[in-house]
Design an enzyme around this catalytic site. Structure first.
Site, short mmCIF file in Angstrom:
data_model
loop_
_atom_site.label_atom_id
_atom_site.label_comp_id
_atom_site.label_asym_id
_atom_site.label_seq_id
_atom_site.Cartn_x
_atom_site.Cartn_y
_atom_site.Cartn_z
N HIS A 276 28.26 -25.89 20.95
CA HIS A 276 28.79 -24.87 20.05
C HIS A 276 29.88 -24.03 20.69
CE1 HIS A 276 28.10 -21.60 16.89
NE2 HIS A 276 28.28 -22.72 16.21
N HIS A 504 33.04 -15.68 10.33
CA HIS A 504 32.52 -16.73 11.19
C HIS A 504 32.48 -16.22 12.63
CE1 HIS A 504 32.44 -20.74 13.25
NE2 HIS A 504 31.62 -20.99 12.25
#
Length: 618
Positions: A276, A504
């Site tokens: 990630h 985000h």
């Protein structure tokens, strides 16, 4: 009109720690990578209704068939957003959905796409053929129909509008170089709110250096789109990813037209972990730069979402013959970056490790906070995840009088499974980390505000409901932790012009009772999950981390300050302001009794979004 959740469904399994492989397996042994040299209280407003549901999904081809050759492995949530955008369901005042995309779907019906619940909330769906086995469908229900090729983003190509000619920078922009923390540009905002913000095309442009070679660490990729953001297509790019098997094959297929693109696969040895981390390593003729950010390498993430980044100074090359310790910063950023890269155990990164050793990183004022998969014991427990953050706050901050009144704020775009009550992780080990201030033995429990968009935030956003494809909080996770939702606060960002640009970005901070000062600030890829931050095991003698994550921590002492003043009007940007540009409004706005957190895999059909569509993920 009040928005409702629809019918809730429970998956038949999830990935709580009890369901994971036993710790006796080979991959679960404590791991010590070689070091390099170099506001709770109120009851939840949810009502829980359980309904059986069959998982019938139809993914339709994108209108522009030349575009679907760029394959992207995306999360289930992003796929749902793609379907919704390509074939939107228009709002009608009639209570019936007859004639809409799925005639068999009833109003506000629930659904369950996945039989497992990812702890990080952003697992990729390698293949829609991996849908769970469920009860046989009725004869009238459509059979599962899956296109091999899927859209490369949560939106169809026709959704996007071209940015105006003056959107990208033609000369070195006015930036706040005090903190080197920047937001992304957002299409559709008043120009002043993009002044001092950066698009990926700006970052990679010659304005910041003559690029020779680069590395892109990320989670989602659209290779064709990424290549177009570079000023030249013949500069080597190494992509560091976590894809395996079919997903990896699709990623390699994307890069076939681009021989200058190479790959490095990150090792993911623990179940449910993801790669990630979002970082760029940029090697110029003039030096070297590091960028740690929150955006995937797909157009949707750079279009109408709120993202953040730390951009390093341009690091000059050290004189030949410099010692191994040369070029270190007061925050030991060089050592920690080298150690993070070494944790990949990847030959493809060796030349980059060597390049970093040859540059002077001494101007860096932030601390690096990374997560890498493994089980850690002893002193290694403080090298990664939230115990790394705890250690830095213990060593480099000071106790504050009345600190029990200084709230902790966590802001994120995805939520993992945290247990049946707050003591299991959030209000236990994680809160202890977030409330650490210096070497004080007092462990107060200040207010904790968690910022996560409500259904109304998503509905009224620039993107409308498809913005929820990047906010993958699943019904399977939410229904197990209703206690969490009393912490929730709305996404409001009028000071940065981004109230309608869904976040985000992920940020964590400690703020004064009047919300004018910060004790510290962190921007990171890590969402609110144990997979990202790590969880203690074996009576707190072992730390288990599933995923790769990366962020930077700002503490006032490295800027010769006691606290950071909060910048009340960060746009348009001033080049030397001492105020910290917090991305959202302070104080945060608590959920009202009618507000609900966005859940991506249930329908919202009682009110249209900004594009006149409803959300029927089926």
């Amino acid at each position: 009109m009040q928005l409702q959740h629809g019918k809730w469904t429970i998956s038949s399994s999830d990935d709580d720690d009890e369901d994971l492989p036993p710790s006796g397996t080979k991959t679960n042994k404590p791991h010590r990578p070689a070091k390099t040299t170099g506001g709770q209280g109120s009851a939840s407003p949810f009502s829980l209704k359980l309904e059986p549901v069959s998982a019938t999904v139809e993914v339709k081809p994108e209108p522009d068939k030349t575009r679907v050759s760029s394959l992207v492995t995306v999360s289930e949530a992003r796929q749902a957003a793609a379907v919704s955008q390509l074939n939107p369901v228009k709002y009608q005042s009639s209570p019936s959905l007859a004639g809409k995309r799925k005639k068999e779907v009833s109003d506000s019906s629930g659904w369950a796409l996945s039989d497992t619940d990812d702890d990080d909330g952003e697992v990729k769906a390698n293949s829609l053929s991996n849908l769970p086995n469920r009860a046989p469908s009725s004869p009238k229900t459509k059979k599962l129909k899956v296109e091999i090729k899927r859209p490369p983003s949560p939106h169809g190509r026709l959704y996007y509008i071209d940015e105006p000619e003056d959107f990208f920078e033609s000369s070195i922009p006015c930036l706040n170089d005090t903190y080197r923390f920047y937001l992304n540009k957002v299409t559709g905002l008043d120009r002043k709110y993009n002044s001092g913000a950066l698009h990926i095309k700006d970052i990679l442009s010659p304005l910041f250096g003559t690029l020779k070679e680069s590395v892109q660490f990320n989670y989602c990729f659209d290779i064709e789109w990424m290549v177009k953001q570079y000023p030249s297509e013949d500069r080597p790019v190494l992509i560091v990813h976590g894809d395996k098997r079919e997903a990896k094959a699709r990623l390699v297929q994307q890069a076939q037209p681009f021989p200058h693109v190479r790959f490095c696969q990150a090792k993911l040895d623990i179940a449910f972990g993801t790669h990630h981390t979002k970082m760029m390593l940029l090697w110029y003729e003039e030096g070297f730069r590091v960028i740690i950010l929150t955006s995937n390498l797909i157009r949707a993430d750079w279009y109408q979402k709120t993202q953040g980044m730390w951009m390093s100074p341009l690091f000059p090359r050290l004189p030949k013959g410099s010692s191994a310790s040369a070029g270190e910063s007061p925050t030991f950023f060089k050592r920690d970056l080298l150690e993070y890269l070494a944790s990949y155990r990847a030959p493809e990164l060796e030349e980059w490790i060597q390049r970093i050793k040859e540059h002077d990183l001494s101007e860096t004022r932030v601390y690096l906070i990374g997560s890498t998969p493994g089980r850690y014991v002893g002193s290694d427990m403080e090298r990664w995840g939230h115990l790394r953050l705890r250690k830095l706050l213990y060593d480099h901050t000071e106790p504050i009088p009345g600190e029990e009144r200084w709230p902790v704020i966590g802001q994120f775009s995805s939520i993992g499974s945290m247990g049946l009550d707050k003591t299991k992780w959030l209000a236990g080990e994680f809160q202890r980390t977030l409330t650490t201030l210096g070497k004080s033995s007092v462990r107060p429990e200040p207010p904790m505000h968690l910022l996560y968009p409500s259904v109304e935030d998503v509905r009224t956003s620039l993107e409308g409901y498809p913005a929820g494809g990047s906010l993958p909080y699943s019904i399977q996770t939410a229904q197990k932790q209703l206690w969490l939702h009393s912490y929730f606060h709305r996404w409001k960002a009028d000071t940065t012009g981004r109230s309608h640009a869904m976040p985000h970005i992920k940020t964590y901070m400690r703020v004064s009772p009047d919300f004018t000062e910060l004790a510290w600030f962190l921007v990171t890829s890590a969402n609110l999950s144990k997979a990202a931050w790590g969880a203690l095991e074996k009576n707190n003698t072992q730390m288990m981390v599933r995923s790769y994550e990366l962020g930077v921590l700002y503490v006032p002492s490295t800027f010769n300050m006691k606290t950071f003043p909060v910048h009340k009007n960060p746009f348009p940007v001033s080049s030397s302001s001492l105020g910290f540009p917090v991305p959202f409004d302070l104080p945060p706005t608590c959920y009202s009794a009618k507000d609900r957190p966005w859940i991506w895999n249930i329908s919202y059909s009682q009110a249209p979004d900004t594009h006149g569509n409803i959300w029927v993920p089926s």
